[in-house]
Design a protein around this motif. Structure first.
Motif, PDB file in Angstrom:
ATOM      1  N   SER A 106      -0.020 -44.486 -11.998  1.00  0.00           N
ATOM      2  CA  SER A 106       0.319 -43.756 -13.221  1.00  0.00           C
ATOM      3  C   SER A 106       1.118 -42.524 -12.811  1.00  0.00           C
ATOM      4  CB  SER A 106      -0.939 -43.329 -13.975  1.00  0.00           C
ATOM      5  OG  SER A 106      -1.770 -44.434 -14.248  1.00  0.00           O
ATOM      6  N   THR A 107       2.265 -42.354 -13.444  1.00  0.00           N
ATOM      7  CA  THR A 107       3.148 -41.231 -13.125  1.00  0.00           C
ATOM      8  C   THR A 107       3.275 -40.343 -14.346  1.00  0.00           C
ATOM      9  OG1 THR A 107       4.408 -42.632 -11.609  1.00  0.00           O
ATOM     10  CG2 THR A 107       5.427 -40.560 -12.302  1.00  0.00           C
ATOM     11  N   VAL A 108       2.908 -39.082 -14.191  1.00  0.00           N
ATOM     12  CA  VAL A 108       2.971 -38.116 -15.288  1.00  0.00           C
ATOM     13  C   VAL A 108       4.062 -37.100 -14.987  1.00  0.00           C
ATOM     14  CG1 VAL A 108       1.733 -36.357 -16.593  1.00  0.00           C
ATOM     15  CG2 VAL A 108       0.525 -38.387 -15.805  1.00  0.00           C
ATOM     16  N   LYS A 124       3.247 -35.836 -11.277  1.00  0.00           N
ATOM     17  CA  LYS A 124       1.993 -36.144 -10.594  1.00  0.00           C
ATOM     18  C   LYS A 124       1.809 -37.660 -10.571  1.00  0.00           C
ATOM     19  CE  LYS A 124      -0.460 -31.869 -11.763  1.00  0.00           C
ATOM     20  NZ  LYS A 124      -1.683 -31.281 -12.389  1.00  0.00           N
ATOM     21  N   PHE A 125       1.222 -38.150  -9.478  1.00  0.00           N
ATOM     22  CA  PHE A 125       1.014 -39.578  -9.307  1.00  0.00           C
ATOM     23  C   PHE A 125      -0.476 -39.854  -9.122  1.00  0.00           C
ATOM     24  CE2 PHE A 125       5.163 -38.405  -7.708  1.00  0.00           C
ATOM     25  CZ  PHE A 125       5.999 -39.330  -8.304  1.00  0.00           C
ATOM     26  N   GLU A 171      -7.507 -42.406  -6.837  1.00  0.00           N
ATOM     27  CA  GLU A 171      -7.230 -41.113  -6.249  1.00  0.00           C
ATOM     28  C   GLU A 171      -7.174 -40.036  -7.335  1.00  0.00           C
ATOM     29  OE1 GLU A 171      -3.777 -41.042  -3.819  1.00  0.00           O
ATOM     30  OE2 GLU A 171      -4.284 -42.893  -2.751  1.00  0.00           O
ATOM     31  N   ASN A 172      -7.599 -38.826  -6.988  1.00  0.00           N
ATOM     32  CA  ASN A 172      -7.513 -37.668  -7.895  1.00  0.00           C
ATOM     33  C   ASN A 172      -8.191 -37.932  -9.230  1.00  0.00           C
ATOM     34  OD1 ASN A 172      -5.861 -36.374  -5.948  1.00  0.00           O
ATOM     35  ND2 ASN A 172      -4.087 -37.453  -6.750  1.00  0.00           N
ATOM     36  N   SER A 208       9.706 -29.130 -24.986  1.00  0.00           N
ATOM     37  CA  SER A 208       8.682 -29.525 -24.024  1.00  0.00           C
ATOM     38  C   SER A 208       8.422 -31.024 -24.145  1.00  0.00           C
ATOM     39  CB  SER A 208       7.391 -28.739 -24.281  1.00  0.00           C
ATOM     40  OG  SER A 208       6.399 -29.066 -23.328  1.00  0.00           O
ATOM     41  N   LYS A 209       8.506 -31.723 -23.008  1.00  0.00           N
ATOM     42  CA  LYS A 209       8.326 -33.173 -22.996  1.00  0.00           C
ATOM     43  C   LYS A 209       7.215 -33.574 -22.032  1.00  0.00           C
ATOM     44  CE  LYS A 209      13.128 -34.376 -24.113  1.00  0.00           C
ATOM     45  NZ  LYS A 209      14.320 -35.172 -23.669  1.00  0.00           N
ATOM     46  N   TYR A 210       6.588 -34.690 -22.374  1.00  0.00           N
ATOM     47  CA  TYR A 210       5.521 -35.254 -21.553  1.00  0.00           C
ATOM     48  C   TYR A 210       5.733 -36.759 -21.496  1.00  0.00           C
ATOM     49  CZ  TYR A 210       0.789 -37.082 -20.613  1.00  0.00           C
ATOM     50  OH  TYR A 210      -0.284 -37.767 -20.119  1.00  0.00           O
ATOM     51  N   THR A 211       5.753 -37.324 -20.294  1.00  0.00           N
ATOM     52  CA  THR A 211       5.937 -38.762 -20.130  1.00  0.00           C
ATOM     53  C   THR A 211       4.923 -39.294 -19.143  1.00  0.00           C
ATOM     54  OG1 THR A 211       8.319 -38.603 -20.537  1.00  0.00           O
ATOM     55  CG2 THR A 211       7.533 -40.601 -19.467  1.00  0.00           C
ATOM     56  N   ILE A 212       4.273 -40.388 -19.502  1.00  0.00           N
ATOM     57  CA  ILE A 212       3.410 -41.081 -18.555  1.00  0.00           C
ATOM     58  C   ILE A 212       3.858 -42.537 -18.487  1.00  0.00           C
ATOM     59  CG2 ILE A 212       1.660 -41.454 -20.359  1.00  0.00           C
ATOM     60  CD1 ILE A 212      -0.437 -41.457 -18.072  1.00  0.00           C
TER      61      ILE A 212
END
Length: 259
Positions: free
Chosen positions: A204-206, A221-222, A241-242, A165-169
């Motif tokens: 920011s891009t997740v 998600k952006f 936003e968001n 499992s990976k997570y990148t921002i």
């Protein structure tokens, strides 16, 4: 994801987006005194900042109050009081040759940092369980360019052995002044995401991905910010936003900055 929500609460309200590019005090620099954040339903929240010279002393918001302690020009401790439940978190910071190597929280976790020769920073988060054992939760690498944090790549370690499992921002920036960059020592706090960057984050891009049995699922998600600046290229208004504001409201969030 709770972690992602926390990240963008910080992004939108800017309670902890503080940055220091110099150890010198300059009487002409701007320091942020107040932020008024307004959500789409018209509800607003005010955050106040106090200083001693260019050292941040405290941040006082609707739901949280934050106190800072310095040692030798570096932030050695941050205490955060949640006004709703009166819970207090203290994070203590350890440095070697002026670089952060450890952040230890009273919420039973530790983050260790290694500064690499290519200017990236490797890190790992360890949670301390009820048996006082350290459990590795995730590890990752921070990437920098032009004094901005551009990417945080993370691999989760608390998953099944057959799951990756990976997570990148990642962050894209303007070329204007981060309104907090004159605050002493904050750029060293590597657990504060894009807050330590020289400029302001526009996008920011997740990206999250899970690989199992040769199958990969991913999502992106952006999160976008737009700014209005004063004549000295400091933000005076931000629209996100968001966003999730300090008072819990979601949707578009407008933040006004006062110096």
């Amino acid at each position: 994801m709770k972690k992602t929500k926390n990240i963008f609460w910080v992004l939108s309200i800017f309670l902890l987006t503080l940055y220091s590019c110099s150890n010198d005090t300059d009487d002409s620099v701007k320091l942020l005194n107040k932020v008024i954040a307004t959500s789409t339903d018209g509800t607003s929240a005010t955050t106040l900042f106090t200083y001693n010279g260019n050292e941040i002393v405290s941040i006082d918001g609707v739901q949280k109050h934050v106190d800072f302690t310095y040692a030798d020009g570096l932030i050695s401790k941050i205490e955060t009081l949640n006004k709703t439940n009166q819970l207090l978190e203290t994070i203590e910071y350890t440095y070697v040759a002026g670089e952060l190597v450890r952040a230890k929280s009273t919420k039973n976790y530790i983050i260790n940092y290694i500064h690499n020769s290519d200017e990236t920073v490797s890190y790992e988060r360890l949670d301390i369980n009820s048996g006082n054992q350290e459990v590795k939760m995730y590890h990752g690498v921070l990437y920098f360019q032009n004094e901005n944090l551009i990417k945080d790549e993370r691999v989760l370690d608390n998953t099944a052995s057959d799951v990756l499992s990976k997570y990148t921002i990642s962050f894209d920036y303007d070329t204007k002044h981060n309104p907090f960059y004159n605050v002493l020592g904050y750029r060293k706090l590597l657990n504060c995401n894009e807050a330590i960057s020289f400029n302001n984050s526009l996008i920011s891009t997740v990206i999250t991905s899970v690989a199992k049995d040769d199958q990969i699922s991913s999502s992106a998600k952006f999160y976008k910010n737009s700014f209005t600046y004063d004549l000295e290229n400091y933000p005076i208004e931000q629209v996100s936003e968001n966003a999730v504001s300090e008072n819990g409201n979601t949707g578009y969030l407008k933040s006004e900055y006062f110096y």
